[in-house]
Each structure stands twice: as C-alpha cells, then as structure tokens.
Design a protein around this motif. Structure first.
Motif, PDB file in Angstrom:
ATOM      1  N   GLU A  15      43.632  33.532  53.697  1.00 27.78           N
ATOM      2  CA  GLU A  15      42.470  34.232  53.150  1.00 27.78           C
ATOM      3  C   GLU A  15      42.688  34.679  51.714  1.00 27.78           C
ATOM      4  OE1 GLU A  15      41.515  37.450  55.714  1.00 27.78           O
ATOM      5  OE2 GLU A  15      40.951  36.159  57.411  1.00 27.78           O
ATOM      6  N   ARG A  16      43.937  34.945  51.356  1.00 27.68           N
ATOM      7  CA  ARG A  16      44.257  35.394  49.997  1.00 27.68           C
ATOM      8  C   ARG A  16      45.582  34.774  49.572  1.00 27.68           C
ATOM      9  NH1 ARG A  16      45.387  40.830  49.224  1.00 27.68           N
ATOM     10  NH2 ARG A  16      46.236  40.955  51.345  1.00 27.68           N
ATOM     11  N   ALA A  17      45.785  34.695  48.272  1.00 28.31           N
ATOM     12  CA  ALA A  17      47.042  34.138  47.766  1.00 28.31           C
ATOM     13  C   ALA A  17      47.321  34.682  46.365  1.00 28.31           C
ATOM     14  CB  ALA A  17      46.977  32.614  47.721  1.00 28.31           C
ATOM     15  N   VAL A  18      48.596  34.725  46.042  1.00 26.17           N
ATOM     16  CA  VAL A  18      49.006  34.992  44.663  1.00 26.17           C
ATOM     17  C   VAL A  18      49.141  33.633  43.993  1.00 26.17           C
ATOM     18  CG1 VAL A  18      50.805  35.903  43.144  1.00 26.17           C
ATOM     19  CG2 VAL A  18      50.183  37.129  45.249  1.00 26.17           C
ATOM     20  N   VAL A  19      48.401  33.437  42.906  1.00 24.81           N
ATOM     21  CA  VAL A  19      48.341  32.134  42.253  1.00 24.81           C
ATOM     22  C   VAL A  19      48.921  32.239  40.842  1.00 24.81           C
ATOM     23  CG1 VAL A  19      46.845  30.264  41.463  1.00 24.81           C
ATOM     24  CG2 VAL A  19      46.341  31.442  43.623  1.00 24.81           C
ATOM     25  N   PHE A 106      36.334  27.102  36.195  1.00 22.95           N
ATOM     26  CA  PHE A 106      37.723  26.937  36.629  1.00 22.95           C
ATOM     27  C   PHE A 106      38.128  28.099  37.530  1.00 22.95           C
ATOM     28  CE2 PHE A 106      42.292  26.905  36.444  1.00 22.95           C
ATOM     29  CZ  PHE A 106      42.639  25.568  36.297  1.00 22.95           C
ATOM     30  N   LEU A 107      37.735  29.305  37.154  1.00 24.87           N
ATOM     31  CA  LEU A 107      38.076  30.476  37.956  1.00 24.87           C
ATOM     32  C   LEU A 107      37.380  30.437  39.309  1.00 24.87           C
ATOM     33  CD1 LEU A 107      39.362  33.288  38.285  1.00 24.87           C
ATOM     34  CD2 LEU A 107      37.349  34.241  37.124  1.00 24.87           C
ATOM     35  N   SER A 108      36.084  30.178  39.302  1.00 30.12           N
ATOM     36  CA  SER A 108      35.325  30.255  40.546  1.00 30.12           C
ATOM     37  C   SER A 108      35.616  29.098  41.497  1.00 30.12           C
ATOM     38  CB  SER A 108      33.819  30.314  40.245  1.00 30.12           C
ATOM     39  OG  SER A 108      33.398  29.128  39.579  1.00 30.12           O
ATOM     40  N   GLU A 109      35.711  27.863  40.968  1.00 24.87           N
ATOM     41  CA  GLU A 109      35.855  26.704  41.837  1.00 24.87           C
ATOM     42  C   GLU A 109      37.308  26.444  42.237  1.00 24.87           C
ATOM     43  OE1 GLU A 109      34.010  23.183  40.352  1.00 24.87           O
ATOM     44  OE2 GLU A 109      32.045  24.147  40.066  1.00 24.87           O
ATOM     45  N   ILE A 110      38.214  26.584  41.297  1.00 27.89           N
ATOM     46  CA  ILE A 110      39.602  26.213  41.579  1.00 27.89           C
ATOM     47  C   ILE A 110      40.426  27.408  42.036  1.00 27.89           C
ATOM     48  CG2 ILE A 110      41.740  25.319  40.558  1.00 27.89           C
ATOM     49  CD1 ILE A 110      40.007  23.495  38.823  1.00 27.89           C
ATOM     50  N   LEU A 111      40.424  28.483  41.250  1.00 27.16           N
ATOM     51  CA  LEU A 111      41.307  29.601  41.564  1.00 27.16           C
ATOM     52  C   LEU A 111      40.770  30.466  42.705  1.00 27.16           C
ATOM     53  CD1 LEU A 111      42.401  30.583  37.946  1.00 27.16           C
ATOM     54  CD2 LEU A 111      43.489  29.016  39.566  1.00 27.16           C
ATOM     55  N   LEU A 112      39.513  30.859  42.629  1.00 27.18           N
ATOM     56  CA  LEU A 112      38.938  31.687  43.697  1.00 27.18           C
ATOM     57  C   LEU A 112      38.523  30.833  44.895  1.00 27.18           C
ATOM     58  CD1 LEU A 112      36.716  34.131  41.605  1.00 27.18           C
ATOM     59  CD2 LEU A 112      38.995  34.540  42.546  1.00 27.18           C
ATOM     60  N   THR A 115      42.052  27.722  45.930  1.00 26.52           N
ATOM     61  CA  THR A 115      43.352  28.324  46.248  1.00 26.52           C
ATOM     62  C   THR A 115      43.224  29.717  46.853  1.00 26.52           C
ATOM     63  OG1 THR A 115      43.679  29.362  44.068  1.00 26.52           O
ATOM     64  CG2 THR A 115      44.371  27.059  44.315  1.00 26.52           C
ATOM     65  N   LYS A 116      42.017  30.317  46.784  1.00 31.02           N
ATOM     66  CA  LYS A 116      41.730  31.652  47.332  1.00 31.02           C
ATOM     67  C   LYS A 116      42.600  32.737  46.680  1.00 31.02           C
ATOM     68  CE  LYS A 116      40.102  29.839  51.759  1.00 31.02           C
ATOM     69  NZ  LYS A 116      40.203  29.886  53.238  1.00 31.02           N
ATOM     70  N   ALA A 117      42.639  32.670  45.360  1.00 28.77           N
ATOM     71  CA  ALA A 117      43.447  33.635  44.617  1.00 28.77           C
ATOM     72  C   ALA A 117      42.888  35.047  44.754  1.00 28.77           C
ATOM     73  CB  ALA A 117      43.490  33.249  43.141  1.00 28.77           C
ATOM     74  N   SER A 118      43.769  35.979  45.090  1.00 25.61           N
ATOM     75  CA  SER A 118      43.424  37.397  45.062  1.00 25.61           C
ATOM     76  C   SER A 118      44.137  38.082  43.901  1.00 25.61           C
ATOM     77  CB  SER A 118      43.808  38.079  46.381  1.00 25.61           C
ATOM     78  OG  SER A 118      45.187  37.889  46.664  1.00 25.61           O
ATOM     79  N   GLU A 119      45.126  37.379  43.335  1.00 20.96           N
ATOM     80  CA  GLU A 119      45.859  37.863  42.169  1.00 20.96           C
ATOM     81  C   GLU A 119      46.364  36.658  41.393  1.00 20.96           C
ATOM     82  OE1 GLU A 119      50.253  39.662  41.182  1.00 20.96           O
ATOM     83  OE2 GLU A 119      49.234  40.466  42.962  1.00 20.96           O
ATOM     84  N   GLN A 141      39.654  41.100  33.250  1.00 19.10           N
ATOM     85  CA  GLN A 141      38.352  41.731  33.478  1.00 19.10           C
ATOM     86  C   GLN A 141      37.649  41.185  34.713  1.00 19.10           C
ATOM     87  OE1 GLN A 141      36.282  40.948  29.808  1.00 19.10           O
ATOM     88  NE2 GLN A 141      37.513  42.404  28.618  1.00 19.10           N
ATOM     89  N   ARG A 142      38.195  40.112  35.306  1.00 14.49           N
ATOM     90  CA  ARG A 142      37.510  39.436  36.407  1.00 14.49           C
ATOM     91  C   ARG A 142      38.318  39.355  37.700  1.00 14.49           C
ATOM     92  NH1 ARG A 142      35.781  38.005  31.651  1.00 14.49           N
ATOM     93  NH2 ARG A 142      33.614  37.298  31.348  1.00 14.49           N
ATOM     94  N   ILE A 143      39.637  39.411  37.590  1.00 13.16           N
ATOM     95  CA  ILE A 143      40.490  39.298  38.760  1.00 13.16           C
ATOM     96  C   ILE A 143      41.803  40.019  38.454  1.00 13.16           C
ATOM     97  CG2 ILE A 143      41.395  37.065  37.950  1.00 13.16           C
ATOM     98  CD1 ILE A 143      41.762  36.233  40.861  1.00 13.16           C
ATOM     99  N   PRO A 144      42.427  40.675  39.445  1.00 10.44           N
ATOM    100  CA  PRO A 144      43.739  41.272  39.179  1.00 10.44           C
ATOM    101  C   PRO A 144      44.700  40.223  38.622  1.00 10.44           C
ATOM    102  CG  PRO A 144      42.910  42.019  41.288  1.00 10.44           C
ATOM    103  CD  PRO A 144      41.960  40.950  40.821  1.00 10.44           C
ATOM    104  N   THR A 145      45.191  40.471  37.424  1.00 11.05           N
ATOM    105  CA  THR A 145      46.022  39.490  36.723  1.00 11.05           C
ATOM    106  C   THR A 145      47.258  40.166  36.159  1.00 11.05           C
ATOM    107  OG1 THR A 145      44.074  38.183  36.105  1.00 11.05           O
ATOM    108  CG2 THR A 145      46.103  37.787  34.858  1.00 11.05           C
ATOM    109  N   LYS A 146      48.405  39.602  36.461  1.00  9.95           N
ATOM    110  CA  LYS A 146      49.655  40.095  35.887  1.00  9.95           C
ATOM    111  C   LYS A 146      50.059  39.149  34.765  1.00  9.95           C
ATOM    112  CE  LYS A 146      52.541  42.228  38.376  1.00  9.95           C
ATOM    113  NZ  LYS A 146      53.532  42.652  39.413  1.00  9.95           N
ATOM    114  N   VAL A 147      50.180  39.693  33.564  1.00  7.59           N
ATOM    115  CA  VAL A 147      50.560  38.908  32.393  1.00  7.59           C
ATOM    116  C   VAL A 147      52.040  39.166  32.108  1.00  7.59           C
ATOM    117  CG1 VAL A 147      50.116  38.412  29.969  1.00  7.59           C
ATOM    118  CG2 VAL A 147      48.213  39.068  31.477  1.00  7.59           C
ATOM    119  N   VAL A 148      52.855  38.131  32.230  1.00  2.00           N
ATOM    120  CA  VAL A 148      54.298  38.269  32.047  1.00  2.00           C
ATOM    121  C   VAL A 148      54.620  38.159  30.560  1.00  2.00           C
ATOM    122  CG1 VAL A 148      56.557  37.329  32.644  1.00  2.00           C
ATOM    123  CG2 VAL A 148      54.693  37.297  34.324  1.00  2.00           C
TER     124      VAL A 148
END
Length: 309
Positions: A15-19, A106-112, A115-119, A141-148
C-alpha cells in the motif's frame, strides 16, 4: 532484488513504499548515501524500498552530443542496488516520450500510481519532468521528501563527472576512492592478433558493448574475473605503437592462469593501480622485457591486497 523494466509490468501489492529516484551512474559514494538513506527509512517504517532509475543517461535523448560516457553498465548498477538493500528496482526506458513527461504526470502516474510512494528520497541536485520542473522544492510541497545533502570527501563533493575525469586521466586510485570500489570495465573476450602469445604473455582481449569511460592509455595492475575464476592481471589499454599501432584495445595478461579458453565469455576487469604510460619500443625483445617487468610489478603491487569483493 526484484527488477522490472518499466512500470507497466509492476503490480505492487503493497500500500505504501519509500521510493528513491535517480540516474545513479556508477553508484558512487554519494549515490550510496542516498540509497542507504532510503533503505533505512523503509526498514524503520516496515515498508518496501523501491528504486526508480533509467536505462540510459537522460542526456542521450536530451543532448546526444553532450552525453557523458557511462561509469558502469546497468547490470553492475543493479548489483550495487541489491548490495545496498533495495527490494525492488524499476528501470524506465528514457525515451523521447518520457523526456516530454511533465513533473506532475511523472509524480502521479509513476511514483504515486505505480510504485505507491508515500515518501521520496532524492539527492540534493535531483529534478524530474520536462524542463526539470520537478525540483526538490517542488517535490517537498507535494509529497514527504527527504533530500540527501552532497557527500563529500576531504571537503570535495563526490560526483560522476569528477570520477570520469579521474578515470580519463588514469588516476584509477582516486576513482576507486570516490566509487567506494575499483573502477571496472566489462565486456566479452574476443580473439586478437595473438602477439602476446608469441611473446610469452598471452592476453585476453576485452571487447565492450557500451560506451563506458575508458582509463587513459597505459598499463595497470588489477583483477580479471570471468566464469573461469578470478586472477591478478596486468592490463594494457592503447593503440600498441610498438607493433605498428591501430585501433585501441584492452588486453589483460592473467597471472598464474591455468590456460583454459576464455573466448566468448563475459568478463570484468578491475583497475587497482596505474603502472606506466603506453610506450613505443625499439624491438619486440625490448617490449617482451618490459612486459616481464610489468608482470612482476603487478604481482608486487597486488601481493598485499585481497581481491575486492
């Protein structure tokens, strides 16, 4: 690790994944930091870690004349992803259609969607979508994102372009330091002119199938690996001016090799240390004497080193 070519075949039952998303050419220490961050976050949340990457550098479509030579074939990158703990990798064909895809799509079709990205976890210089509109700020601004942040060694940022410069200058020691492992060429063994055999040093000739960055012409100490095993090797790259010159070749003399045929086998050649530049010789006998010295120097340089894993 599960590998999918594209997202059309991906049927995610989670249902969710870290991508984690990126080109990750060569999977150097900076890339490894990004991927390890994603893997750690996924494990902490008890979620899958899904990596999304591309089958080629985006410049191959966006700016073909400026496409950098790759640092590693896709197969090697995939092996590094698995070693770092990634559970699923989706390799997207970077074609003209994908290059025109908006960041929103790209965000809506591929990542969300696929792959069901939650982060998301990305590097500091990441951007996606047509015109690189999907910047790290846009994503946060659209999804929890960690920038390394950038990964540095001695105050300098590790980058693929810096590694390419090190490789092209023959500084394979520095390239290995930035990669976290020896720089490696991959290819298939083909027949050559058999001059090495005549001189008493039969070599394996490596033919490549990708436009990979090539170390500067010269002789190197390293390791050769194929289905037959792993052997210390004295490797030469160049046009062989001592025998009339010609097309650039990659040849490796395998120390203590039992002699079974290598033709047609896939092989990896790891570069540990540069011995010398390519040189011309007054005679084949002088060349033979130098090759003997190269072999002994190779043996000496590798004597205290265990084969890299």
């Amino acid at each position: 690790m599960q590998v999918h070519l594209g997202v059309g075949v991906l049927r995610a039952e989670w249902e969710r994944a870290v991508v984690v998303v990126g080109t990750f050419d060569g999977v150097h220490l900076g890339h490894q930091e990004v991927i390890r961050t994603a893997v750690a976050d996924a494990r902490r949340q008890e979620l899958p870690c899904v990596l999304v990457t591309f089958d080629r550098h985006p410049a191959a479509i966006l700016a073909p004349s400026r496409t950098p030579k790759c640092l590693a074939p896709l197969q090697e990158n995939l092996a590094q992803f698995e070693r770092l703990g990634v559970g699923v990798t989706s390799v997207l064909p970077f074609d003209a259609e994908l290059s025109r895809m908006s960041a929103d799509r790209f965000l809506s079709e591929i990542l969300l969607g696929a792959t069901k990205a939650s982060e998301l976890v990305v590097g500091h210089d990441f951007a996606m979508g047509n015109g690189r509109e999907g910047t790290t700020e846009w994503l946060t601004q659209r999804i929890p994102t960690k920038v390394v942040p950038p990964f540095e060694i001695d105050g300098e940022r590790v980058s693929s372009s810096d590694i390419r410069r090190s490789v092209s200058s023959g500084d394979v020691v520095r390239a290995a330091r930035l990669l976290g492992r020896p720089y490696t060429l991959t290819g298939v063994i083909v027949s050559g002119q058999r001059l090495g055999r005549q001189l008493g040093f039969p070599t394996a000739n490596l033919a490549r199938s990708i436009d990979q960055a090539l170390p500067a012409d010269g002789v190197y100490a390293g390791w050769f690996e194929s289905a037959t095993g792993r052997y210390a090797a004295a490797a030469a790259i160049g046009t062989r001016p001592a025998v009339g010159g010609g097309a650039r070749t990659i040849e490796a003399y395998l120390l203590d090799y039992p002699g079974a045929s290598l033709y047609g086998l896939s092989a990896r050649l790891e570069f540990v240390s540069r011995l010398r530049s390519e040189a011309d010789f007054s005679s084949l006998e002088a060349l033979k004497e130098q090759m003997a010295r190269d072999v002994e120097e190779t043996r000496g340089r590798l004597a205290t080193l265990m084969p890299s894993q």
